[in-house]
Design a protein around this motif. Structure first.
Motif, PDB file in Angstrom:
ATOM      1  N   SER A  17      -7.893  50.296  -0.956  1.00 48.53           N
ATOM      2  CA  SER A  17      -6.877  50.835  -0.054  1.00 48.53           C
ATOM      3  C   SER A  17      -5.556  50.780  -0.814  1.00 48.53           C
ATOM      4  N   GLU A  33       0.830  52.441   0.455  1.00 47.69           N
ATOM      5  CA  GLU A  33       1.634  53.579   0.896  1.00 47.69           C
ATOM      6  C   GLU A  33       1.595  54.749  -0.082  1.00 47.69           C
ATOM      7  N   THR A  50       2.356  49.408  -2.914  1.00 36.56           N
ATOM      8  CA  THR A  50       0.997  49.790  -3.263  1.00 36.56           C
ATOM      9  C   THR A  50       0.202  48.549  -3.649  1.00 36.56           C
ATOM     10  N   ASN A  78      -5.912  50.183   5.232  1.00 41.08           N
ATOM     11  CA  ASN A  78      -5.251  51.008   6.241  1.00 41.08           C
ATOM     12  C   ASN A  78      -6.283  51.642   7.168  1.00 41.08           C
ATOM     13  N   SER A 109      -0.365  53.159   8.758  1.00 38.05           N
ATOM     14  CA  SER A 109       0.039  52.726   7.425  1.00 38.05           C
ATOM     15  C   SER A 109       0.757  51.392   7.549  1.00 38.05           C
ATOM     16  N   ASP A 133       2.634  55.312  11.597  1.00 38.92           N
ATOM     17  CA  ASP A 133       1.522  56.227  11.404  1.00 38.92           C
ATOM     18  C   ASP A 133       1.584  56.777   9.980  1.00 38.92           C
ATOM     19  N   SER A 134       0.621  57.585   9.614  1.00 39.23           N
ATOM     20  CA  SER A 134       0.531  58.054   8.230  1.00 39.23           C
ATOM     21  C   SER A 134       1.722  58.915   7.815  1.00 39.23           C
TER      22      SER A 134
END
Length: 677
Positions: free
Chosen positions: A69, A72, A105, A207, A212, A233-234
């Motif tokens: 995963s 971001e 990340t 996620n 997110s 949200d995404s």
């Protein structure tokens, strides 16, 4: 000639190596990405449909790739197979967190090896395309075509390298004692406790769909870790509701890590409350402490109060006020001592619980002995007299035995701790999970709440002085108080049955009664002893007979097939689309007994709990149990009784009040069915 021979030998080696090591793709590099090298290797096939694969990745300094995963931004490594029917189970070592330009990340830098298990219809020759995303100041998405021959032998180091790679994958357990996740508007709250505390905690989350996660904020309090994660949200807008969703995560601390699967619940059950929650907790503590005076397990406390009132006869208002303030001070100081004990336990990473001292047979035996001595003293069999010097010092220092009234308050608090009165469980759950200053504030409020009746008489001493004048009624009242104390002593002895056996506990109770009757005979004569024995037999027989009958005049029996309590049992029942009733109880908990006889053993409740789609789970906390302590902690509770209902309509469970009613149980079981098709 020698030159030609060497060239021929090199050609033969070049032709031989691919045939011998076709299970190894060799290091692959792409013309447009000179910053990464990859290699794929397979081991010996495990049967016809299974083989292990290693993906080795080498990155130049300053470059990184991504975890399963990515966070971001970024793309996780993937393989597109040229054959159908191949299932790849990727294993992921513990990642690292990278923050660039406000974007978080998750991934790897340097060298990393990913173990992969392949299953399905595996041809003799595998081929596919590995897609790898690598980033520095810029990101490159690279495809690496490869071929692997499964019929060729594996390299000599493969088994060792695969085992070492698996050793970098976090296990499913072994690091945390408790772990839970809850959601509130825009935030995910993950709480965990770990023996040994936390040093460098890191949380990595998968996620979920349409959500997110941002960078977690960590708060460490002793063995407890609280990680608060912003959720959107995404597209960065308002987050979806995560309650009830399954969550996959890795929790790491230094060189240790653990991966887990959780179901997201309410954040209020896992995180410390806000300022409003704190004031609500303090109010609950005041009410809970006050109600302790009315609970059946605090019957000796009421007796000691009446004893203090008796001693107040013929004294001035100032003396009465001093005595009752001393008793209230004993209660408050006792709760502060409990707060100190809980603080030391928390700093020592020990399990916390309310009333757990009643799991200790030495404590139970000591309390039973003290209660028996109080009973004998009230019967007039002996008196505890201090020396004249000690009496004078006490009278001068505290005024007419102030210290004695103080210790009455201390003793009353000790006997009150097995109870979980309404509001008390809420206050304790907040206190034991909150920062230490809040813990001390709530325990102080508990002490003040329990001491309110004592403080009431201290404020208006005329309430005590307006009682009837001393007379023969006081002897009757002393006898009643003595019987109350004796009943409490016998109840405490019954709790020892779990530790020393029923026969030994019964023998101790008979011995106590025989010694008491012998002392009565010696002091008042055999006739009085005989009358006392007859009255005791009649009282015990009447109580047992009445308690064994329902309103329908038939014995109460538990016909529910109770199963051992565990998290796995709850998950399995929910997977089978069944309802679950959880009952955590203890023999030393009088409130638990009240729930049992007033609610759980009643016909209507028994019928509901015996329904085919209901699984009844019971946990016994009479003795210390790390599993039950962890079960309660995960649900924000520190005391018994504890009851919870799960089902298709209540996947996160519904916690019932400490004092049950049949309506509470039946309504919760009905609600847990959910919407029927």
């Amino acid at each position: 000639m020698s030159v030609l021979f060497r060239r021929a030998l090199l050609c033969l080696l070049w032709l031989w190596l691919p045939a011998s090591w076709a299970a190894d793709s060799g290091w692959l590099r792409a013309p447009d990405n000179q910053h990464a090298s990859v290699r794929l290797r397979t081991g010996a096939p495990q049967g016809e449909n299974r083989v292990n694969l290693l993906l080795d990745i080498k990155l130049e300094k300053g470059w990184k790739t991504y975890w399963r995963s990515p966070g971001e931004g970024g793309v996780a490594p993937s393989i597109r197979w040229n054959s159908d029917g191949i299932n790849a189970r990727w294993q992921w070592p513990t990642p690292h967190r990278f923050d660039v330009a406000g974007i978080t990340t998750q991934g790897y830098k340097g060298d990393v090896t990913l173990p992969i298990e392949l299953q399905g219809r595996l041809p003799g020759r595998l081929s596919g395309v590995l897609t790898l995303s690598t980033c520095s100041n810029v990101c490159i998405l690279t495809d690496y075509p490869f071929q692997l021959d499964l019929t060729s032998p594996a390299g000599p180091q493969f088994a060792h390298d695969y085992a070492r790679a698996l050793g970098q994958v976090p296990p499913d357990q072994g690091m945390t004692r408790t772990l839970s996740a809850g959601y509130r508007s825009g935030e995910l709250v993950v709480t965990a406790t770990r023996d040994g505390g936390w040093h460098q905690p890191e949380l990595f989350l998968d996620n979920p769909d349409d959500a997110s996660f941002g960078e977690p904020d960590y708060r460490v309090e002793g063995s407890r870790l609280t990680a608060t994660v912003p959720v959107s949200d995404s597209w960065g807008d308002e987050a979806p509701d995560l309650r009830g969703q399954h969550l996959s995560l890795v929790l790491a601390d230094g060189d240790m890590a653990q991966q887990s699967q959780l179901t997201v619940g309410e954040a209020g059950q896992t995180a410390s409350g806000s300022g409003v929650g704190l004031w609500q907790g303090i109010l609950a503590a005041l009410l809970g402490g006050f109600i302790l005076n009315l609970m059946p397990c605090v019957l000796p406390v009421l007796g000691m109060k009446l004893g203090s009132v008796l001693q107040a006869q013929g004294q001035s208002q100032r003396q009465v006020r001093r005595q009752f303030i001393a008793s209230a001070a004993g209660i408050v100081v006792s709760f502060l001592a409990l707060a100190l004990m809980m603080t030391l336990l928390r700093l020592g990473n020990q399990a916390l619980g309310w009333g757990v001292q009643f799991q200790n047979p030495w404590f139970i035996g000591g309390m039973a002995l003290v209660m028996a001595l109080f009973s004998a003293s009230l019967f007039g069999l002996f008196e505890l007299r201090l020396s004249s010097g000690a009496t004078t010092r006490l009278a001068t220092w505290g005024g007419n035995g102030t210290a004695g009234h103080f210790w009455q308050g201390v003793f009353a608090t000790l006997l009150a701790t097995p109870c979980t009165a309404p509001f008390l469980g809420t206050a304790l759950a907040l206190a034991l999970a909150a920062p230490l200053p809040v813990l001390w504030g709530i325990f102080l409020a508990l002490g003040i709440g329990m001491s309110l009746p004592w403080l009431l008489i201290a404020a208006w001493p005329t309430l005590a002085l307006r009682l009837p004048r001393p007379g023969r009624w006081m002897n009757v009242l002393r006898t009643v108080l003595g019987l109350m104390m004796l009943g409490s002593a016998l109840w405490l002895l019954s709790l020892l049955a779990l530790h020393i056996g029923r026969g030994a506990a019964f023998g101790l109770g008979i011995t106590l009664l025989v010694l008491l009757l012998a002392a009565i005979a010696r002091r008042y004569g055999w006739r009085t002893a005989g009358i006392s024995a007859s009255i005791a037999v009649l009282l015990v027989g009447g109580v047992l007979f009445g308690a064994s009958l329902t309103s329908e005049k038939r014995p109460l029996r538990d016909e529910v097939n109770w199963q051992p309590l565990s998290e796995q049992a709850i998950r399995q029942a929910l997977a089978d689309n069944k309802r679950v009733f959880v009952d955590v109880t203890a023999d030393w908990c009088v409130t638990c007994k009240a729930n049992k006889y007033n609610v759980l053993l009643r016909d209507e409740t028994q019928k509901a709990l015996k329904a085919p789609d209901v699984v009844a789970l019971r946990g016994d906390w009479s003795r210390p149990s790390a599993e039950i302590t962890a079960f309660l902690n995960r649900r924000g509770s520190v005391a018994v009784p504890f009851n919870q209902v799960y089902g298709p309509g209540l996947p996160q469970g519904k916690i019932l009040p400490a004092l049950l009613s049949r309506e509470d149980v039946l309504n919760a079981l009905s609600e847990s069915k959910g919407k029927q098709p």
